[in-house]
Enzyme design. Structure first.
Site, PDB file in Angstrom:
ATOM      1  N   HIS A 156       1.400  -1.678   0.103  1.00  0.00           N
ATOM      2  CA  HIS A 156       0.030   0.095   0.274  1.00  0.00           C
ATOM      3  C   HIS A 156       0.952   1.256  -0.142  1.00  0.00           C
ATOM      4  CE1 HIS A 156      -3.618  -3.062   0.956  1.00  0.00           C
ATOM      5  NE2 HIS A 156      -2.519  -2.520   2.359  1.00  0.00           N
ATOM      6  N   SER A 277      15.532  21.758 -15.326  1.00  0.00           N
ATOM      7  CA  SER A 277      13.953  22.393 -16.196  1.00  0.00           C
ATOM      8  C   SER A 277      13.942  23.905 -16.864  1.00  0.00           C
ATOM      9  CB  SER A 277      12.795  22.892 -14.231  1.00  0.00           C
ATOM     10  OG  SER A 277      11.849  23.941 -14.628  1.00  0.00           O
ATOM     11  N   LYS A 283      15.670  21.356 -10.259  1.00  0.00           N
ATOM     12  CA  LYS A 283      15.264  20.025 -10.740  1.00  0.00           C
ATOM     13  C   LYS A 283      16.613  19.415 -11.456  1.00  0.00           C
ATOM     14  CE  LYS A 283      11.370  19.037 -10.549  1.00  0.00           C
ATOM     15  NZ  LYS A 283      10.282  20.785 -10.983  1.00  0.00           N
ATOM     16  N   GLU A 290       9.713   8.678 -16.976  1.00  0.00           N
ATOM     17  CA  GLU A 290       8.251   8.899 -16.825  1.00  0.00           C
ATOM     18  C   GLU A 290       7.867   8.770 -18.484  1.00  0.00           C
ATOM     19  OE1 GLU A 290       7.589  13.059 -15.406  1.00  0.00           O
ATOM     20  OE2 GLU A 290       9.753  13.096 -15.154  1.00  0.00           O
TER      21      GLU A 290
END
Ligand code: ARG
Length: 458
Positions: A156, A277, A283, A290
């Site tokens: 979980h 970024s 970043k 992704e």
């Protein structure tokens, strides 16, 4: 370009209709299989005396030259042609004259395209299997370096029990091994030759389908000519194997994304596989992971696409079936690129064991072991579970961990608690004691590594 099938009609189709009908832009990638298939066909025609041996030799030589010329760049594939089959035959006829026109005896583009596709995907399956093996090998390097790296195991997405990073990565090895197995299994059914089924009904010529099948490395032939030209199950199975592999890659990508976040910081990806970024200077984004996660969706789409194209199609060949290729090739290319990028990303990933250990120390992931401690001293599990739960609640109140609660406090809950309890609930002990087959202990993981390595050698 003049139509080879002009006859019944003048062959003067509308330009827009021509473009709409054409598949050369995506089936030209099968040129090698198309030419190899034609060479075997010509050899069979010669061997059976359907054409003379001399004619067969001329055809084979001509086809060989076309193959060389395409590979060397001397012959460009004409994108005005209807499809790769027509293109090759047209060039052959231009080069050889009348003899070139004999190649298409006792076959049809229907069995030809089915043949090319099976041969093409058979090779692609091999390529994907090799890439998967490379990925497993990259994982094994990280696994061997992290046999004692303790991290929290989750259910979980809540910290559950301590495991090692090696154990966690081994889970992915098992998935990828099954992916390889799935491709191999699918290949067995796919590796049957459709050539000789002709348009659908077989042929009046005395052909030898087994001769062609054997030359082209097939394990047998499609036993029903109508099925041979209509069957695209192998495409569905192929893309389905791709989809399952992508599903696994996407789960791993998701974990890499989570682990790279400041919230986890279990790993740091190499700069080579991250991006910055355009606005936030701090970043470091895991874009590759992704994208793999994102591209999984498109491979699922390819699977739905092929299933839907085939749904309700009457036997035998229908032009709808030309729509199989783009989705399949997209799945092939996507899977290959994704595995190809995942491997070096895993290889160059820095593991941060201190952060994993810190996360494992919080979250009471040794609470099961605390209960087991009481059980081993004679208490029924349910009672031990309840007491351990109350002790966890007490620790939360005191803002401490199980290892820090004094023995005197433990004794308030049960007289069975003694000093040896601290050794029993240390994370190292928790891991070391999970000696069951497939478990997280060093010995169990070593056995899993051995298993993975022996599967890779098969
Ligand atoms: N380009 C076609 C395809 O991909 C080849 C087969 C054409 N057959 C035909 N009967 N028109 O399906």
């Amino acid at each position: 370009m003049a139509k080879m099938w002009a006859g019944r009609t003048a062959g003067n189709t509308d330009k827009m209709a021509d473009d709409f009908n054409s598949s050369i832009s995506f089936d030209s990638r099968m040129y090698r299989q198309d030419i190899t298939g034609s060479m075997a066909h010509a050899a069979m025609l010669g061997a059976k005396g359907i054409i003379t041996q001399e004619e067969a030799d001329i055809l084979i030589k001509g086809l060989e030259e076309i193959l060389c010329d395409i590979e060397s760049g001397k012959l460009a594939i004409n994108m005005e042609a209807e499809d790769i089959h027509m293109f090759v035959e047209q060039v052959l006829t231009e080069r050889l004259g009348e003899i070139g026109k004999k190649l298409h005896t006792a076959r049809s583009r229907n069995d030809q395209v089915a043949l090319d596709l099976r041969m093409n995907l058979r090779e692609e399956a091999e390529a994907i299997i090799s890439l998967l093996k490379e990925l497993i090998n990259a994982l094994l390097v990280q696994i061997k370096a992290n046999k004692l790296t303790i991290m929290p195991g989750y259910t979980h997405l809540q910290r559950a029990q301590p495991i090692t990073f090696a154990h966690h990565l081994l889970a992915y090895c098992m998935m990828l091994l099954r992916d390889i197995d799935r491709f191999c299994d699918m290949k067995k059914r796919m590796n049957k030759s459709p050539i000789g089924c002709c348009a659908l009904a077989g042929t009046t010529y005395d052909t030898d389908r087994l001769f062609e099948a054997e030359r082209l490395g097939f394990d047998g032939i499609c036993m029903n000519s109508i099925d041979g030209v209509s069957d695209r199950d192998f495409c569905v199975e192929f893309v389905s194997c791709c989809a399952v592999t992508m599903m696994h890659l996407s789960r791993f990508s998701e974990e890499i994304i989570l682990w790279s976040s400041w919230e986890f910081k279990f790993v740091e990806l190499s700069d080579a596989y991250t991006t910055g970024s355009s606005i936030m200077p701090q970043k470091k984004n895991p874009d590759m992971a992704e994208l793999i996660r994102g591209k999984t969706g498109r491979v699922y789409g390819d699977l739905m696409g092929i299933l839907t194209v085939l749904k309700g199609l009457p036997l035998a060949y229908n032009k709808d079936m030309q729509e199989d290729k783009e989705g399949i090739f997209d799945a092939v290319d996507t899977v290959k690129t994704c595995i190809g990028i995942m491997t070096p990303m895993v290889e160059t990933m820095t593991v941060l064991p201190e952060n994993m250990k810190r996360a494992a120390q919080e979250g009471f992931i040794n609470a099961t072991d605390l209960a087991d401690y009481l059980v081993k001293k004679g208490m029924p599990f349910r009672s031990a579970y309840k007491i351990s739960g109350s002790i966890v609640a007490e620790c939360i109140k005191r803002r401490c961990v199980l290892e820090d609660l004094p023995i005197a406090e433990y004794k308030n809950y049960s007289e069975l608690f003694e000093e040896d309890l601290y050794g029993e609930i240390s994370l190292e002990t928790c891991v070391a004691k999970r000696i069951s087959l497939g478990g997280t202990s060093l010995d169990s993981c070593n056995k899993q590594i051995e298993f993975v390595e022996s599967e890779l050698c098969k």
